[in-house]
Design an enzyme around this catalytic site. Structure first.
Site, PDB file in Angstrom:
ATOM      1  N   GLU A  74       0.844  -1.210   0.000  1.00  0.00           N
ATOM      2  CA  GLU A  74       0.000   0.000   0.000  1.00  0.00           C
ATOM      3  C   GLU A  74       0.876   1.257   0.000  1.00  0.00           C
ATOM      4  O   GLU A  74       0.584   2.228  -0.702  1.00  0.00           O
ATOM      5  CB  GLU A  74      -0.926  -0.021   1.220  1.00  0.00           C
ATOM      6  N   GLU A  89      -3.066 -10.091   4.138  1.00  0.00           N
ATOM      7  CA  GLU A  89      -4.220  -9.743   4.974  1.00  0.00           C
ATOM      8  C   GLU A  89      -5.261 -10.855   4.979  1.00  0.00           C
ATOM      9  O   GLU A  89      -5.866 -11.152   6.010  1.00  0.00           O
ATOM     10  CB  GLU A  89      -4.882  -8.444   4.469  1.00  0.00           C
TER      11      GLU A  89
HETATM   12  C1  1HE Z   1       6.859  -8.349  12.060  1.00  0.00           C
HETATM   13  C2  1HE Z   1       6.193  -8.177  10.822  1.00  0.00           C
HETATM   14  C3  1HE Z   1       4.942  -7.521  10.833  1.00  0.00           C
HETATM   15  C4  1HE Z   1       8.038  -9.205  10.452  1.00  0.00           C
HETATM   16  N1  1HE Z   1       4.461  -7.101  12.017  1.00  0.00           N
HETATM   17  N2  1HE Z   1       6.320  -7.901  13.194  1.00  0.00           N
HETATM   18  N3  1HE Z   1       2.297  -8.326   7.091  1.00  0.00           N
HETATM   19  C5  1HE Z   1       2.501  -9.640   7.052  1.00  0.00           C
HETATM   20  O1  1HE Z   1       1.648 -10.446   7.296  1.00  0.00           O
HETATM   21  C6  1HE Z   1       3.907 -10.062   6.713  1.00  0.00           C
HETATM   22  C7  1HE Z   1       4.534 -10.674   7.947  1.00  0.00           C
HETATM   23  N4  1HE Z   1       5.977 -10.901   7.788  1.00  0.00           N
HETATM   24  C8  1HE Z   1       6.484 -11.920   7.056  1.00  0.00           C
HETATM   25  O2  1HE Z   1       5.806 -12.669   6.390  1.00  0.00           O
HETATM   26  C9  1HE Z   1       7.976 -12.100   7.135  1.00  0.00           C
HETATM   27  O3  1HE Z   1       8.440 -11.470   8.327  1.00  0.00           O
HETATM   28  C10 1HE Z   1       8.756 -11.503   5.928  1.00  0.00           C
HETATM   29  C11 1HE Z   1       8.497 -12.366   4.678  1.00  0.00           C
HETATM   30  C12 1HE Z   1       8.380 -10.063   5.651  1.00  0.00           C
HETATM   31  C13 1HE Z   1      10.268 -11.521   6.237  1.00  0.00           C
HETATM   32  O4  1HE Z   1      10.646 -12.813   6.627  1.00  0.00           O
HETATM   33  P1  1HE Z   1      12.030 -13.017   7.438  1.00  0.00           P
HETATM   34  O5  1HE Z   1      12.245 -14.480   7.599  1.00  0.00           O
HETATM   35  O6  1HE Z   1      13.114 -12.231   6.758  1.00  0.00           O
HETATM   36  O7  1HE Z   1      11.817 -12.305   8.859  1.00  0.00           O
HETATM   37  P2  1HE Z   1      11.025 -12.856  10.162  1.00  0.00           P
HETATM   38  O8  1HE Z   1      11.917 -13.772  10.931  1.00  0.00           O
HETATM   39  O9  1HE Z   1       9.691 -13.376   9.800  1.00  0.00           O
HETATM   40  O10 1HE Z   1      10.774 -11.521  10.976  1.00  0.00           O
HETATM   41  C14 1HE Z   1      11.809 -10.854  11.692  1.00  0.00           C
HETATM   42  C15 1HE Z   1      11.164 -10.117  12.837  1.00  0.00           C
HETATM   43  O11 1HE Z   1      10.272  -9.131  12.308  1.00  0.00           O
HETATM   44  C16 1HE Z   1      10.287 -11.025  13.701  1.00  0.00           C
HETATM   45  O12 1HE Z   1      10.311 -10.491  15.008  1.00  0.00           O
HETATM   46  P3  1HE Z   1      11.243 -11.143  16.169  1.00  0.00           P
HETATM   47  O13 1HE Z   1      10.974 -10.287  17.370  1.00  0.00           O
HETATM   48  O14 1HE Z   1      10.773 -12.561  16.304  1.00  0.00           O
HETATM   49  O15 1HE Z   1      12.658 -11.054  15.673  1.00  0.00           O
HETATM   50  C17 1HE Z   1       8.910 -10.835  13.122  1.00  0.00           C
HETATM   51  O16 1HE Z   1       7.875 -11.110  14.057  1.00  0.00           O
HETATM   52  C18 1HE Z   1       8.960  -9.348  12.808  1.00  0.00           C
HETATM   53  N5  1HE Z   1       7.998  -8.986  11.775  1.00  0.00           N
HETATM   54  N6  1HE Z   1       6.953  -8.737   9.848  1.00  0.00           N
HETATM   55  C19 1HE Z   1       5.145  -7.296  13.165  1.00  0.00           C
HETATM   56  N7  1HE Z   1       4.251  -7.301   9.723  1.00  0.00           N
HETATM   57  C20 1HE Z   1      -2.953  -0.501   6.871  1.00  0.00           C
HETATM   58  S1  1HE Z   1      -3.444  -2.079   6.982  1.00  0.00           S
HETATM   59  C21 1HE Z   1      -2.187  -3.070   6.339  1.00  0.00           C
HETATM   60  C22 1HE Z   1      -2.442  -4.492   6.702  1.00  0.00           C
HETATM   61  C23 1HE Z   1      -1.217  -5.328   6.588  1.00  0.00           C
HETATM   62  O17 1HE Z   1      -0.151  -4.871   6.253  1.00  0.00           O
HETATM   63  S2  1HE Z   1      -1.415  -6.960   6.976  1.00  0.00           S
HETATM   64  C24 1HE Z   1       0.062  -7.694   6.441  1.00  0.00           C
HETATM   65  C25 1HE Z   1       1.091  -7.703   7.535  1.00  0.00           C
END
Ligand code: 1HE
Length: 264
Positions: free
Chosen positions: A119, A139
């Site tokens: 977005e 989402e």
């Molecule tokens: C996060 C987020 C996040 C990572 N919110 N903490 N977005 C998503 O559903 C995408 C969610 N993220 C992922 O699928 C993956 O993290 C990635 C593909 C982007 C990257 O993967 P990777 O293996 O490089 O990283 P990771 O190990 O998954 O994440 C590293 C850290 O970032 C980890 O935290 P930690 O404390 O365990 O180290 C994750 O929890 C954190 N992290 N993405 C919170 N999104 C205006 S409305 C919009 C609505 C949306 O955007 S919904 C989609 C949200």
């Protein structure tokens, strides 16, 4: 929310570098894959509002392995419906202001461009995707909906049917296919998105500011108008643009043989 108190605590996560007439805005929260919480979104808005007048174009990029993982999901769990509404609107206000501002924005994409990250990218005017880029709307699988203007902007790029597929099935588009359906205008080898985005922003910064303003604010509105209204709006904008001293000087330069020619 776009609260200045929120923004000030997160300004260190939005690093800005000025290079002559362009600014490079870098989202720096790589340990959370540049996921956007309220404070970070406020800080993005603040950084764009604080741009000096001489800045004519902006590059937006993300630190680390990914452009942006979207909404910070850790903030989602406590919100009630009204808070959710206002939260969505807070994204909308920031993204609308940068989309309908005075400076074209070139997004340099790599890695995850997902959810709210997509977005954010689609509120920019030009997108350059390197070969590591992937586009997704998780989402659907999280039981939520887009909330940062995605349902308005993304179908305009790729069509509602493709966005529906992405949200219903979790389909992920890799760089080449994503670019081929309209997610980005440029596809470059891995690691080259920022250089290409800077090159484009430097070129854009040379345009007359009125032309850039008309493109950011006139073109999207005209495209939404009925044809007869659109033709008239276009004529009004054309009249204003060509009346500016800068336009007159540029046209004169071409006629004198000193202005640039179009090169194939
Ligand atoms: C996060 C987020 C996040 C990572 N919110 N903490 N977005 C998503 O559903 C995408 C969610 N993220 C992922 O699928 C993956 O993290 C990635 C593909 C982007 C990257 O993967 P990777 O293996 O490089 O990283 P990771 O190990 O998954 O994440 C590293 C850290 O970032 C980890 O935290 P930690 O404390 O365990 O180290 C994750 O929890 C954190 N992290 N993405 C919170 N999104 C205006 S409305 C919009 C609505 C949306 O955007 S919904 C989609 C949200």
């Amino acid at each position: 929310m776009t609260n200045p108190e929120h923004a000030s605590a997160h300004l260190n996560e939005v690093v800005v570098e000025y290079r002559d007439a362009i600014a490079i805005v870098r989202i720096c929260r790589p340990h959370k894959r540049n996921a956007i919480n309220d404070g970070l979104m406020s800080a993005i808005g603040q950084r764009f509002r604080d741009m000096p007048d001489h800045i004519r174009a902006v590059v937006l990029c993300g630190e680390g392995e990914h452009f942006c993982a979207g909404l910070d999901l850790s903030e989602l769990k406590e919100r009630d419906a009204a808070e959710g509404l206002h939260h969505s609107r807070s994204w909308y206000y920031v993204l609308r202001d940068i989309e309908q501002g005075t400076r074209p924005i070139v997004a340099a994409l790599h890695g995850a461009v997902v959810g709210g990250g997509l977005e954010l990218a689609t509120a920019c005017h030009i997108r350059v995707a390197d070969d590591s880029t992937f586009f997704a709307l998780p989402e659907g699988s999280r039981g939520i909906f887009v909330g940062g203007g995605g349902s308005v902007r993304i179908p305009k790029l790729i069509g509602a049917h493709r966005m529906l597929d992405m949200m219903l099935t979790g389909r992920v588009y890799k760089a080449a296919e994503g670019v081929s359906i309209g997610m980005a205008q440029y596809h470059v080898p891995k690691g080259q998105a920022l250089d290409k985005a800077i090159e484009l922003a430097e070129r854009i910064a040379q345009n007359a500011p009125m032309t850039n303003y008309a493109l950011l604010n006139g073109l999207p509105r005209i495209a939404e108008q009925a044809a007869d209204h659109g033709f008239f709006t276009e004529s009004l904008i054309a009249g204003i643009a060509q009346s500016t001293p800068e336009a007159k000087a540029r046209v004169k330069a071409f006629l004198d043989g000193t202005g640039p020619k179009v090169k194939a």
